[in-house]
Scaffold this motif. Structure first.
Motif, PDB file in Angstrom:
ATOM      1  N   GLN A 239       0.844  -1.203   0.000  1.00 43.15           N
ATOM      2  CA  GLN A 239       0.000   0.000   0.000  1.00 43.15           C
ATOM      3  C   GLN A 239       0.876   1.248   0.000  1.00 43.15           C
ATOM      4  OE1 GLN A 239      -2.255  -1.622   3.650  1.00 43.15           O
ATOM      5  NE2 GLN A 239      -3.682  -0.171   2.735  1.00 43.15           N
ATOM      6  N   PRO A 240       1.338   1.680  -1.155  1.00 38.47           N
ATOM      7  CA  PRO A 240       2.253   2.830  -1.142  1.00 38.47           C
ATOM      8  C   PRO A 240       1.597   4.154  -0.796  1.00 38.47           C
ATOM      9  CG  PRO A 240       1.823   2.102  -3.383  1.00 38.47           C
ATOM     10  CD  PRO A 240       1.185   1.093  -2.486  1.00 38.47           C
ATOM     11  N   GLU A 241       0.350   4.386  -1.294  1.00 40.13           N
ATOM     12  CA  GLU A 241      -0.276   5.694  -1.099  1.00 40.13           C
ATOM     13  C   GLU A 241      -1.662   5.694  -1.734  1.00 40.13           C
ATOM     14  OE1 GLU A 241       1.836   8.760  -3.351  1.00 40.13           O
ATOM     15  OE2 GLU A 241       2.377   7.276  -4.886  1.00 40.13           O
ATOM     16  N   THR A 242      -2.391   6.790  -1.514  1.00 38.32           N
ATOM     17  CA  THR A 242      -3.610   7.109  -2.263  1.00 38.32           C
ATOM     18  C   THR A 242      -3.365   8.432  -2.969  1.00 38.32           C
ATOM     19  OG1 THR A 242      -5.077   5.969  -0.723  1.00 38.32           O
ATOM     20  CG2 THR A 242      -6.069   7.656  -2.107  1.00 38.32           C
ATOM     21  N   THR A 243      -3.717   8.509  -4.252  1.00 33.82           N
ATOM     22  CA  THR A 243      -3.486   9.739  -5.000  1.00 33.82           C
ATOM     23  C   THR A 243      -4.807  10.414  -5.357  1.00 33.82           C
ATOM     24  OG1 THR A 243      -3.382   8.519  -7.099  1.00 33.82           O
ATOM     25  CG2 THR A 243      -1.303   8.906  -5.944  1.00 33.82           C
ATOM     26  N   TYR A 244      -4.779  11.760  -5.315  1.00 32.79           N
ATOM     27  CA  TYR A 244      -5.926  12.602  -5.669  1.00 32.79           C
ATOM     28  C   TYR A 244      -7.174  12.288  -4.831  1.00 32.79           C
ATOM     29  CZ  TYR A 244      -2.818  13.584  -9.496  1.00 32.79           C
ATOM     30  OH  TYR A 244      -1.708  13.935 -10.228  1.00 32.79           O
ATOM     31  N   GLY A 245      -6.975  11.662  -3.689  1.00 29.87           N
ATOM     32  CA  GLY A 245      -8.068  11.381  -2.781  1.00 29.87           C
ATOM     33  C   GLY A 245      -8.951  10.221  -3.173  1.00 29.87           C
ATOM     34  N   LEU A 246      -8.744   9.648  -4.370  1.00 29.44           N
ATOM     35  CA  LEU A 246      -9.679   8.623  -4.838  1.00 29.44           C
ATOM     36  C   LEU A 246      -9.026   7.396  -5.463  1.00 29.44           C
ATOM     37  CD1 LEU A 246      -9.965   8.929  -8.251  1.00 29.44           C
ATOM     38  CD2 LEU A 246     -10.928  11.094  -7.506  1.00 29.44           C
ATOM     39  N   LEU A 247      -7.730   7.443  -5.725  1.00 27.87           N
ATOM     40  CA  LEU A 247      -7.053   6.303  -6.353  1.00 27.87           C
ATOM     41  C   LEU A 247      -6.130   5.629  -5.342  1.00 27.87           C
ATOM     42  CD1 LEU A 247      -6.096   7.980  -9.764  1.00 27.87           C
ATOM     43  CD2 LEU A 247      -7.974   6.359  -9.354  1.00 27.87           C
ATOM     44  N   ALA A 248      -6.630   4.571  -4.712  1.00 26.44           N
ATOM     45  CA  ALA A 248      -5.766   3.760  -3.856  1.00 26.44           C
ATOM     46  C   ALA A 248      -4.786   3.026  -4.766  1.00 26.44           C
ATOM     47  CB  ALA A 248      -6.590   2.764  -3.040  1.00 26.44           C
ATOM     48  N   MET A 249      -3.512   3.091  -4.461  1.00 24.97           N
ATOM     49  CA  MET A 249      -2.477   2.577  -5.360  1.00 24.97           C
ATOM     50  C   MET A 249      -1.982   1.196  -4.938  1.00 24.97           C
ATOM     51  SD  MET A 249      -2.444   4.942  -7.594  1.00 24.97           S
ATOM     52  CE  MET A 249      -0.995   4.549  -8.558  1.00 24.97           C
TER      53      MET A 249
END
Length: 258
Positions: A239-249
């Motif tokens: 789980q590296p990060e979530t981008t733009y508040g909506l894309l769990a990476m």
């Protein structure tokens, strides 16, 4: 070799790799070097499976309105026509109709994560299309038909998104806080994957309260089901990060030792 599922995020990941890029680079360094790579990307959607036999796949910039430097990026990896023909044969053995495409290049669901993992672009790559209207069960079966590729040192790279509701994009920053449903859905998926509860996973839209919000359409989650079919054992979750508040990476790795 092994199977990976990667959340490829926005095309700008190629310019702003962040923690996701770091995780993909570290993962590539850890894995045995593949002889070839088969990509199943959410961005090649056809009525029935197609596999690319081109020897020199183009870098496809299949997006609009992004920064100009993104359109200058190239990923000049060689194609893998022999692998493509083997893929077609495996699908035919499983009674899955498939055709060959002589010109399909690499869309951003393929080249963006590969640029993070193998920046030298020196490993042969081909793509197999997905079918957005076919649903999770058909893609799970597709993955099962591909299991034999692992003995040929083929990396199966399934590229989509663990959450993908672009209607919720607010134009905010890359690192803005995640919307509430994003971790709820991604954690629900992680739990069911750990339990190997395929009944719930295949019916995620009905069984998970956040399922339809996280994926108004199946398309970006379908590559995960290919991974669930081709990978064996319980994958590990990164789980590296979530981008733009909506894309769990989220990234899932089916280790070759399983």
């Amino acid at each position: 070799m092994t199977t990976l599922f990667v959340s490829h995020g926005a095309p700008t990941l190629a310019l702003e790799p962040g923690k996701t890029g770091q995780a993909l680079a570290a993962l590539a360094a850890e894995l045995e070097r593949p002889a070839a790579i088969l990509v199943i990307s959410a961005h090649w959607d056809t009525a029935q499976p197609q596999v690319s036999v081109t020897a020199t796949p183009d870098t496809i910039h299949d997006f609009y309105g992004f920064p100009k430097p993104l359109y200058a990026l190239q990923y000049p990896a060689p194609g893998a026509p022999a692998l493509a023909r083997k893929v077609a044969g495996l699908l035919q053995q499983a009674d899955i109709a498939v055709t060959l495409d002589a010109s399909r290049g690499l869309d951003h669901g393929a080249w963006v994560p590969l640029m993070m993992m193998y920046p030298e672009a020196d490993i042969p790559v081909t793509q197999l299309s997905m079918q957005g209207q076919a649903g999770p069960a058909a893609h799970y079966a597709l993955g099962q038909a591909l299991r034999a590729l692992h003995t040929d040192k083929v990396l199966i790279l399934c590229s989509g998104a663990i959450t993908h509701n672009l209607r919720d994009f607010s134009g905010g920053s890359r690192d803005q806080a995640a919307l509430d449903y994003v971790p709820l859905f991604s954690d629900w998926m992680a739990g069911k994957i750990a339990e190997q509860d395929m009944t719930s996973l295949l019916d995620y839209r009905q069984r998970c309260p956040q399922g339809v919000r996280a994926h108004p359409q199946d398309d970006h989650l379908l590559p995960l089901f290919v991974g669930l079919g081709s990978g064996q054992g319980v994958p590990r979750r990164i789980q590296p990060e979530t981008t733009y508040g909506l894309l769990a990476m989220d990234i899932y790795v089916w280790d070759a030792t399983h």
